[in-house]
Write a protein that holds these residues in place. Sequence first.
Motif, PDB file in Angstrom:
ATOM      1  N   SER A 255       0.830  -1.205   0.000  1.00  0.00           N
ATOM      2  CA  SER A 255       0.000   0.000   0.000  1.00  0.00           C
ATOM      3  C   SER A 255       0.867   1.259   0.000  1.00  0.00           C
ATOM      4  O   SER A 255       0.470   2.286  -0.551  1.00  0.00           O
ATOM      5  N   PHE A 258       1.842   1.738  -3.487  1.00  0.00           N
ATOM      6  CA  PHE A 258       0.710   2.202  -4.255  1.00  0.00           C
ATOM      7  C   PHE A 258       0.442   3.688  -4.073  1.00  0.00           C
ATOM      8  O   PHE A 258       0.077   4.383  -5.015  1.00  0.00           O
ATOM      9  N   PRO A 286      -6.633  -1.242  -7.349  1.00  0.00           N
ATOM     10  CA  PRO A 286      -6.371  -2.503  -6.634  1.00  0.00           C
ATOM     11  C   PRO A 286      -7.497  -3.519  -6.789  1.00  0.00           C
ATOM     12  O   PRO A 286      -7.242  -4.714  -6.908  1.00  0.00           O
ATOM     13  N   THR A 287      -8.748  -3.049  -6.848  1.00  0.00           N
ATOM     14  CA  THR A 287      -9.838  -4.011  -6.992  1.00  0.00           C
ATOM     15  C   THR A 287      -9.772  -4.689  -8.361  1.00  0.00           C
ATOM     16  O   THR A 287     -10.036  -5.885  -8.476  1.00  0.00           O
ATOM     17  N   ALA A 290      -6.802  -7.050  -8.380  1.00  0.00           N
ATOM     18  CA  ALA A 290      -6.995  -8.274  -7.592  1.00  0.00           C
ATOM     19  C   ALA A 290      -7.262  -9.457  -8.514  1.00  0.00           C
ATOM     20  O   ALA A 290      -6.890 -10.589  -8.219  1.00  0.00           O
ATOM     21  N   VAL A 296       0.031  -9.679  -9.112  1.00  0.00           N
ATOM     22  CA  VAL A 296      -0.044  -8.415  -8.385  1.00  0.00           C
ATOM     23  C   VAL A 296       1.295  -7.969  -7.781  1.00  0.00           C
ATOM     24  O   VAL A 296       1.759  -6.866  -8.052  1.00  0.00           O
ATOM     25  N   TYR A 300       3.341  -4.555  -8.724  1.00  0.00           N
ATOM     26  CA  TYR A 300       3.720  -3.568  -7.720  1.00  0.00           C
ATOM     27  C   TYR A 300       5.229  -3.366  -7.694  1.00  0.00           C
ATOM     28  O   TYR A 300       5.735  -2.266  -7.622  1.00  0.00           O
TER      29      TYR A 300
END
Lengths: 326, 260
Positions: A255, A258, A286-287, A290, A296, A300
């Motif tokens: 996070s 992000f 992020p949704t 997912a 993921v 990132y």
Amino acid sequence: MAVSELAHGTKAGVSARNGNVDAARLSIFALVAALALLPLLAGGFLLYSLSLCFANALAVLSVSMLVRYGGEVSIGHSFFVALGAYAVAIVEHRLGLSIAVSLPLAVLLGAIAGFVFAFPSRRLSGIYLAVATMALALALPEILIGFEKFTGGFEGLYIAQDLIPGISKALQRYYVALVLLVVVCLALSHFRKSAQGLALLMAQAQPRAAEAMGITRSWARVSIFTLSAALASLAGAMTGFASSTVSPNSFTFFSGVFLLVGSVVSLNRLSLPAALVGGAFITLVPTYLAKAGDWVPILYGVALIVVTLAANAGDLRRFLPRRRGR
Amino acid sequence: MMATIGSGLVAEGISLGFGGLQVLSDVSLTLKPGVITGLIGPNGAGKTSLFNCLTGLYHGQRGHSSFAGTPLDGMGPAQRAACGITRSFQNLAMCPELSLLENVLVGLTLKRRSGWFSAFVPTPAQQAEREDTERRAMAALSELGIASAAHHKPSDLPPGTLRLAEIARAIASEPRAILLDEPAAGLNAVETRDLMRALKRLMRPDLVLLVVEHDMDLIMELCEHIYVLNFGRMIANGTPAEIRAHPDVIRVYLGDDADD
Ligand SMILES: Nc1ncnc2c1ncn2[C@@H]1O[C@H](COP(=O)(O)OP(=O)(O)OP(=O)(O)O)[C@@H](O)[C@H]1O
Ligand SMILES: [Mg+2]
């Protein structure tokens, strides 16, 4: 004479600029008015998502503020965001008090934590500071799970208290977050003109000249980091309030990465529209991501490397053979 | 030749080296208040390095400096600024994001009284302070004839204007010592004349003013006392007439004529 040439251009130039400023002000005002009226039309899920978006926008602003005024990149701002969120949750669970109390407390705690981190690392900059903040982000999940008694461990805590009794939860979340976001944007635009704001911009653009004007590098570093951490913590308090829950899931190592990507997406701007773009990015992507499953962390990771390297392009020159003097 | 410590800005026996390169060797100078002092020398003589030593950006390996009797040794640039020493930079130190006026306002940072709260929330006290500092900054810009450029960004302005703004920033805070590094570089003849007049107007009995220049005519006309630096050594100092007649100075300047 150059000056008389300027005098001709001046009036036209400045009034054209004033015109642009007025147009920009007007469109931001229209945006705020539209957002303020939106609950009349929309409901439920959209309002919930938007309140999260406002809270995330605040978090993005905290990172952008550090970039703009400090020229620094932090990977670990999720630490300060979590601090604010958990402050709200723990104050409610332990003392039964609402965000009327815990919000200012969160800002204060964020500032203290920012200062405590920034003071010893005030001589670090660029990629070295980024790595130091990474340590914060890495330690965060361990702390949250380790202090289970306070933090609720893996499950986290619920936040149930209203700020204004008698108004629906959805509307409260929405309006409190919106008002806070607008107020922070106004404060940031005032800050740009303040003596401290000017001093920080000068310290970043011309560190040695700034020193000769009495602006020390350590003052600049410690102040901007403290401010930015306080804002991040405020954002965290809002995230907690808007989502009614805090748990370690929302504050993983990624996070922090992000937030940084969100700040880049908003071009590190400190305006309301830019903050909303960054906030929307953090809320939505992020949704969708997912669904990418195993990919993921890789995405990132790549984003982290690209953003950090790009932001530190200046520093990396240091590693080239020809070394600059002091 | 060595003056009494206690009056003005004094440097004694400053030596500075970078690795194997000796930039300053045993340099001494005394800048008396009320006198415009000049510092000349060929490119690379060490003039800017001496400025940096006086303002605390560099620390010499040897030597001492003091200002109005207060020892400056060990003080950083910000502390020396707090003692009332300001300077301009040869390589224009403007922040591109700020307007010319704001760039000059930063020079008044040490005069700031308003706290962090009023940096985010407008307060009457902060508003009043802002008006006061803006007035001072505008006065400094007007003094140098560039008030009309106040609201422009540095990138929109010619180097001559930026050079003058650099000086405006140095004088805005009403310092006790001003060190100007090549203030006339890039200025045309008219601007140079205006600058010279402004500097003379600026002079007060308690002000220390040091000017580094390549423009010999300007230095000779402006300064009462001149120091000459060559390869990091002070080879001469005296009145303009003495300097003009000094054999070492003539040799350096005749031998180095091809430059600049
Ligand atoms: N930080 C530094 N590291 C290494 N060498 C330096 C440093 N600063 C200055 N020097 C060297 O010191 C010497 C003197 O430089 P300085 O800039 O003081 O000269 P100057 O008299 O101001 O010249 P100019 O007229 O070109 O401005 C030069 O050889 C320069 O390369
Ligand atoms: Mg120089």
